[in-house]
Scaffold this active site. Structure first.
Site, PDB file in Angstrom:
ATOM      1  N   ASP A 190     -11.183   2.364   3.584  1.00 25.24           N
ATOM      2  CA  ASP A 190     -11.417   0.917   3.469  1.00 25.24           C
ATOM      3  C   ASP A 190     -12.896   0.614   3.209  1.00 25.24           C
ATOM      4  O   ASP A 190     -13.250  -0.497   2.803  1.00 25.24           O
ATOM      5  CB  ASP A 190     -11.030   0.210   4.778  1.00 25.24           C
ATOM      6  CG  ASP A 190      -9.676  -0.481   4.695  1.00 25.24           C
ATOM      7  OD1 ASP A 190      -9.275  -0.848   3.578  1.00 25.24           O
ATOM      8  OD2 ASP A 190      -9.050  -0.657   5.753  1.00 25.24           O
ATOM      9  N   LYS A 245       0.839  -1.206   0.000  1.00 26.17           N
ATOM     10  CA  LYS A 245       0.000   0.000   0.000  1.00 26.17           C
ATOM     11  C   LYS A 245       0.875   1.259   0.000  1.00 26.17           C
ATOM     12  O   LYS A 245       0.605   2.210  -0.736  1.00 26.17           O
ATOM     13  CB  LYS A 245      -0.940  -0.021   1.219  1.00 26.17           C
ATOM     14  CG  LYS A 245      -2.057  -1.051   1.074  1.00 26.17           C
ATOM     15  CD  LYS A 245      -2.863  -1.275   2.346  1.00 26.17           C
ATOM     16  CE  LYS A 245      -3.866  -2.426   2.141  1.00 26.17           C
ATOM     17  NZ  LYS A 245      -4.668  -2.737   3.320  1.00 26.17           N
ATOM     18  N   GLN A 272      -4.959  -1.827   9.513  1.00 23.03           N
ATOM     19  CA  GLN A 272      -4.810  -3.132   8.870  1.00 23.03           C
ATOM     20  C   GLN A 272      -5.374  -4.238   9.763  1.00 23.03           C
ATOM     21  O   GLN A 272      -5.071  -4.300  10.961  1.00 23.03           O
ATOM     22  CB  GLN A 272      -3.325  -3.395   8.553  1.00 23.03           C
ATOM     23  CG  GLN A 272      -3.075  -4.634   7.723  1.00 23.03           C
ATOM     24  CD  GLN A 272      -3.649  -4.556   6.310  1.00 23.03           C
ATOM     25  OE1 GLN A 272      -3.789  -3.484   5.736  1.00 23.03           O
ATOM     26  NE2 GLN A 272      -4.006  -5.699   5.753  1.00 23.03           N
TER      27      GLN A 272
END
Ligand code: GUN
Length: 294
Positions: free
Chosen positions: A119, A52, A96
């Protein structure tokens, strides 16, 4: 059979994003800024987050990685999330997953300001997606929709079978495939661990999205000739021929299934690169919507 090249598609999309960011910066605006929070040292999570950060560089974004050890308290993590919610120079951030067992993932997800939830996991974004309102889409299903669009794969009136009902992939995938749009307009069946006749259902599918985390689950006898197969699985399996001792294996028995298909995604190089690309699309969108411009 056409092999769907997620890596190339993602590279093309990231190039377009980088060009837009270049113009944005040339006009005196701040580049998009993504923050990733990583707790602990899980191998898979380390790789995802590193990828990422790399994608941010490719797109001309600023990125910040915030690390915590496994024993971080829920309170400390929430404090950091509140700080990021208030920081006008942060357009979007992610925590995460998975998190250590002593931390409540739902609580963490719900603490993120929905306008920075790139997200797309916050219930506000999930709800908006399910009724077709503007929102941040979750990265993996959004990446799959981009692939269907990029390859101009017909979806209208098709029977799509989604294997897996996770909040991150299966459920949102079903919602996006059934929505009244292109791609979309599918008749969707969702199968999961309590579905008794998965093989029969799969044989009726024009499109299969396999997101179970069971390597090689979809075998040739489950696939209708001419189907489109999207493989979301990324299980690490032992492989003595590799220096690192493992390789990624998808949920589809690729070697035997591929020849039957009209389209199929490989693992790696299919859905994976698109997932990160969707995060970049969401971060650019968050930047454009952030009223703090400079
Ligand atoms: N873990 C596995 N997939 C994801 C993802 O898309 N976002 C986050 N934050 N964690 C993940």
């Amino acid at each position: 059979m056409t092999l769907i090249d997620g890596k190339k598609t993602a590279t093309d999309i990231k190039k377009n994003i980088a060009e837009e960011v270049r113009q944005m910066v040339a006009e005196g605006n701040r580049a998009p800024h993504l923050v990733a929070i990583l707790v602990g040292h899980d191998g898979g999570s380390e790789t995802y987050v590193a990828n990422k950060v790399k994608a941010c560089e490719e797109c001309g974004f600023k990125s910040t990685l915030i690390r915590f050890e496994d024993d971080v308290t829920e309170e400390r993590l929430l404090e950091e999330i509140h700080r990021l919610n208030e920081d006008d120079t942060v357009d979007g951030f992610i925590v995460q997953l998975p998190l250590p067992r002593h931390i409540n993932e739902e609580l963490i997800t719900q603490a993120i300001d929905p306008s920075k939830d790139v997200d797309g996991f916050h219930p506000v974004n999930v709800g908006r997606m399910s009724i077709g309102l503007d929102c941040f889409l979750p990265a993996t299903p959004a990446g799959i929709m981009e692939l269907l669009k990029y390859y101009d794969i017909p979806t209208k009136g098709k029977h799509a079978v989604v294997l897996g009902r996770s909040n991150i992939v299966g459920k949102p995938m079903a919602a996006l495939l059934m929505q009244k749009s292109n791609p979309g307009n599918c008749t969707v069946t969702v199968c999961h661990s309590a579905t008794p006749n998965i093989k029969e259902i799969c044989r009726e599918a024009d499109i299969i999205v396999a997101a179970l985390g069971q390597p090689g689950f979809v075998t040739a006898d489950m696939v209708k000739p001419g189907a489109t197969i999207i493989d979301v699985g990324t299980t690490r399996v032992p492989d003595a021929t590799r220096a690192r001792g493992w390789r990624l294996r998808g949920d589809v028995d690729f070697d035997n299934v591929a020849e039957l298909c009209e389209y199929i995604t490989p693992v790696p190089g299919g859905v994976g690169p698109m997932t990160i690309c969707s995060l970049m699309i969401n971060t650019l969108k968050a930047r454009k919507q952030n009223p703090y411009k400079s």
